[in-house]
Design a protein around this motif. Structure first.
Motif, PDB file in Angstrom:
ATOM      1  N   TYR A 128      30.979  47.095  38.888  1.00 56.62           N
ATOM      2  CA  TYR A 128      31.993  47.021  39.944  1.00 56.62           C
ATOM      3  C   TYR A 128      33.401  47.139  39.355  1.00 56.62           C
ATOM      4  O   TYR A 128      34.312  47.684  39.989  1.00 56.62           O
ATOM      5  N   THR A 129      33.574  46.656  38.150  1.00 59.13           N
ATOM      6  CA  THR A 129      34.900  46.772  37.526  1.00 59.13           C
ATOM      7  C   THR A 129      35.263  48.227  37.262  1.00 59.13           C
ATOM      8  O   THR A 129      36.401  48.664  37.497  1.00 59.13           O
ATOM      9  N   LYS A 130      34.295  48.998  36.776  1.00 57.35           N
ATOM     10  CA  LYS A 130      34.556  50.419  36.529  1.00 57.35           C
ATOM     11  C   LYS A 130      34.823  51.171  37.824  1.00 57.35           C
ATOM     12  O   LYS A 130      35.685  52.061  37.895  1.00 57.35           O
ATOM     13  N   LEU A 131      34.046  50.830  38.861  1.00 56.72           N
ATOM     14  CA  LEU A 131      34.251  51.483  40.164  1.00 56.72           C
ATOM     15  C   LEU A 131      35.626  51.143  40.725  1.00 56.72           C
ATOM     16  O   LEU A 131      36.282  51.985  41.361  1.00 56.72           O
ATOM     17  N   ALA A 132      36.049  49.906  40.481  1.00 52.52           N
ATOM     18  CA  ALA A 132      37.367  49.501  40.987  1.00 52.52           C
ATOM     19  C   ALA A 132      38.462  50.284  40.293  1.00 52.52           C
ATOM     20  O   ALA A 132      39.516  50.590  40.892  1.00 52.52           O
ATOM     21  N   GLU A 133      38.258  50.625  39.033  1.00 51.61           N
ATOM     22  CA  GLU A 133      39.248  51.418  38.308  1.00 51.61           C
ATOM     23  C   GLU A 133      39.386  52.820  38.897  1.00 51.61           C
ATOM     24  O   GLU A 133      40.434  53.466  38.768  1.00 51.61           O
ATOM     25  N   GLN A 134      38.330  53.298  39.558  1.00 50.30           N
ATOM     26  CA  GLN A 134      38.352  54.615  40.195  1.00 50.30           C
ATOM     27  C   GLN A 134      38.633  54.513  41.691  1.00 50.30           C
ATOM     28  O   GLN A 134      38.483  55.497  42.432  1.00 50.30           O
ATOM     29  N   ASP A 135      38.975  53.289  42.140  1.00 54.78           N
ATOM     30  CA  ASP A 135      39.223  53.018  43.563  1.00 54.78           C
ATOM     31  C   ASP A 135      38.016  53.385  44.403  1.00 54.78           C
ATOM     32  O   ASP A 135      38.137  53.826  45.574  1.00 54.78           O
ATOM     33  N   ALA A 136      36.818  53.219  43.823  1.00 52.74           N
ATOM     34  CA  ALA A 136      35.604  53.550  44.558  1.00 52.74           C
ATOM     35  C   ALA A 136      34.989  52.333  45.237  1.00 52.74           C
ATOM     36  O   ALA A 136      34.000  52.454  45.957  1.00 52.74           O
ATOM     37  N   VAL A 137      35.528  51.175  44.992  1.00 49.46           N
ATOM     38  CA  VAL A 137      35.005  49.947  45.594  1.00 49.46           C
ATOM     39  C   VAL A 137      36.161  49.007  45.876  1.00 49.46           C
ATOM     40  O   VAL A 137      37.202  49.055  45.207  1.00 49.46           O
ATOM     41  N   ASP A 143      35.859  40.826  42.628  1.00 48.82           N
ATOM     42  CA  ASP A 143      36.080  39.367  42.485  1.00 48.82           C
ATOM     43  C   ASP A 143      34.783  38.602  42.701  1.00 48.82           C
ATOM     44  O   ASP A 143      34.483  37.639  41.985  1.00 48.82           O
ATOM     45  N   TYR A 144      33.993  39.031  43.713  1.00 46.98           N
ATOM     46  CA  TYR A 144      32.719  38.359  43.958  1.00 46.98           C
ATOM     47  C   TYR A 144      31.785  38.500  42.755  1.00 46.98           C
ATOM     48  O   TYR A 144      31.081  37.564  42.352  1.00 46.98           O
ATOM     49  N   ALA A 145      31.781  39.687  42.166  1.00 48.91           N
ATOM     50  CA  ALA A 145      30.892  39.933  41.020  1.00 48.91           C
ATOM     51  C   ALA A 145      31.297  39.077  39.813  1.00 48.91           C
ATOM     52  O   ALA A 145      30.444  38.537  39.090  1.00 48.91           O
ATOM     53  N   LEU A 146      32.603  38.984  39.588  1.00 45.87           N
ATOM     54  CA  LEU A 146      33.075  38.156  38.460  1.00 45.87           C
ATOM     55  C   LEU A 146      32.769  36.682  38.689  1.00 45.87           C
ATOM     56  O   LEU A 146      32.449  35.930  37.750  1.00 45.87           O
TER      57      LEU A 146
END
Length: 388
Positions: A128-137, A143-146
């Motif tokens: 999810y962190t990588k996807l967030a870097e691509q604005d894909a999630v 935050d929930y995943a962390l």
């Protein structure tokens, strides 16, 4: 006629009476003063004094540990015999390990589950962190995943703590010796139930070296502190132990501890003296007499104890003064040692006192030097005939 005879008789009786009185006076004058009393004498002098003080003591082990069960259960094994020599880490007793082994296995499995869950949540968080870097999630999903990862890490820590506790209980189900020494007689038998913290299984203690505990008066504290600091006190055999059979223990003792406080009830303080015990002669709990040499700081007046007479609770000696007359003098006694006694008051150096024949001396009597046999009313030993 009868009257004249009576007067003549009275005159004769009076003459005889005067004659007899006059003869008694002459006889008394011829005898003179009573003869001098034969005695032996001693000249009072100061000398170094070393006395022996005796203290009741108790033998104690320097290291002694009570073995108690730390976990509850039935005793399933006893690995040693009563009174056996043991080494540090040696197995002694075993408590039923069934439930503790099961608890350990369950805790170990819980750790494995918690770690697997943590690994899964970590992968999700990374993705999810990588996807967030691509604005894909959405960022909220990251935050929930962390948060899930942090919870998983905590669950792993909790599972590992439970595993550590279970491992400790499993380990404590086997009681091992905490030191090298001798184990006592077992207080529990095979199959008996042991309660954690309360049931005493046995006692292990070291037997070399051992120690003797004595109680000294608080007035002696400074003396024993000085002996503790004096490294030569052990070599000089200042402290010796007398066993109950009267024998002297062959070992050199040294002070290793003086208690921190005086007992206000008795005014005494405990002193511990260590002794080597390679042959196992000393056992914990033995009662002994500890004899301590006490060397006086200054020379003291010493006289033979036989010169002292006691009367009505007072001690006195006969001092030979002018004209060889013996006069009683009250004295105060100090410590007695061997056949002598220290005089703390009543005499001075150079005084001459009566030793043998005291029982024959009266106040003011004239005395003369004689042998011990004559002073005690005995005939002196006859000289051996000369060899031809």
């Amino acid at each position: 006629m009868n009257t004249n005879y009576i007067k003549f008789g009275v005159a004769i009786i009076s003459t005889l009476t005067l004659a007899s009185c006059g003869g008694g006076d002459q006889k008394a004058q011829q005898q003179g003063p009573p003869p001098a009393t034969p005695v032996t004498t001693y000249t009072v002098a100061a000398q170094p004094v070393t006395t022996v003080d005796t203290y009741p003591g108790v033998v104690v082990a320097l290291n002694e540990v009570e073995l108690r069960a730390q976990v509850g259960g039935y005793v399933t094994a006893i690995f040693v015999k009563d009174g056996q020599k043991v080494t540090k880490g040696q197995k002694l007793y075993e408590i039923d390990r069934t439930k503790y082994q099961a608890a350990y296995n369950a805790a170990k499995a819980d750790v494995a589950v918690a770690k697997a869950n943590r690994d899964k949540t970590k992968k999700d968080a990374d993705r999810y962190t990588k996807l967030a870097e691509q604005d894909a999630v959405a960022k909220q999903r990251v935050d929930y995943a962390l948060t899930d990862l942090a919870n998983a890490e905590s669950q792993v820590a909790a599972a590992q703590a439970s595993l550590s506790s279970a491992a400790s209980d499993l380990q404590r189900s086997v009681i091992v010796s905490p030191l090298n020494g001798t184990i006592g007689i077992s207080q529990i038998r095979l199959g008996a139930f042991a309660s954690p913290g309360t049931t005493i299984l046995n006692t292990v203690s070291t037997n070399d070296p051992m120690a003797v505990d004595i109680a000294i008066n608080q007035a002696e504290i400074s003396r024993f502190i000085a002996l503790q600091k004096d490294a030569s006190s052990a070599k000089d055999s200042v402290f010796t132990v007398q066993l109950q059979d009267g024998s002297i223990y062959n070992g050199q003792g040294k002070i290793i501890a003086i208690d921190r406080a005086v007992d206000p009830a008795t005014g005494t303080i405990k002193v511990r003296i260590s002794y080597p015990n390679p042959k196992g002669v000393l056992f914990a709990g033995m009662t002994v007499n500890l004899k301590a040499l006490n060397k006086a700081a200054n020379d003291q007046l010493v006289i033979p104890y036989k010169a002292v007479a006691e009367q009505l609770g007072e001690f006195n000696v006969y001092v030979v003064g002018d004209s060889a007359k013996a006069t009683p003098r009250i004295v105060k006694l100090g410590k007695q040692f061997d056949q002598n006694v220290v005089i703390s008051d009543g005499l001075k150096q150079g005084d001459v006192i009566v030793v043998e024949g005291v029982q024959n001396v009266r106040p003011g009597a004239v005395v003369k030097a004689a042998s011990a046999e004559e002073a005690n009313g005995q005939q002196p030993a006859a000289a051996a005939p000369a060899k031809k």
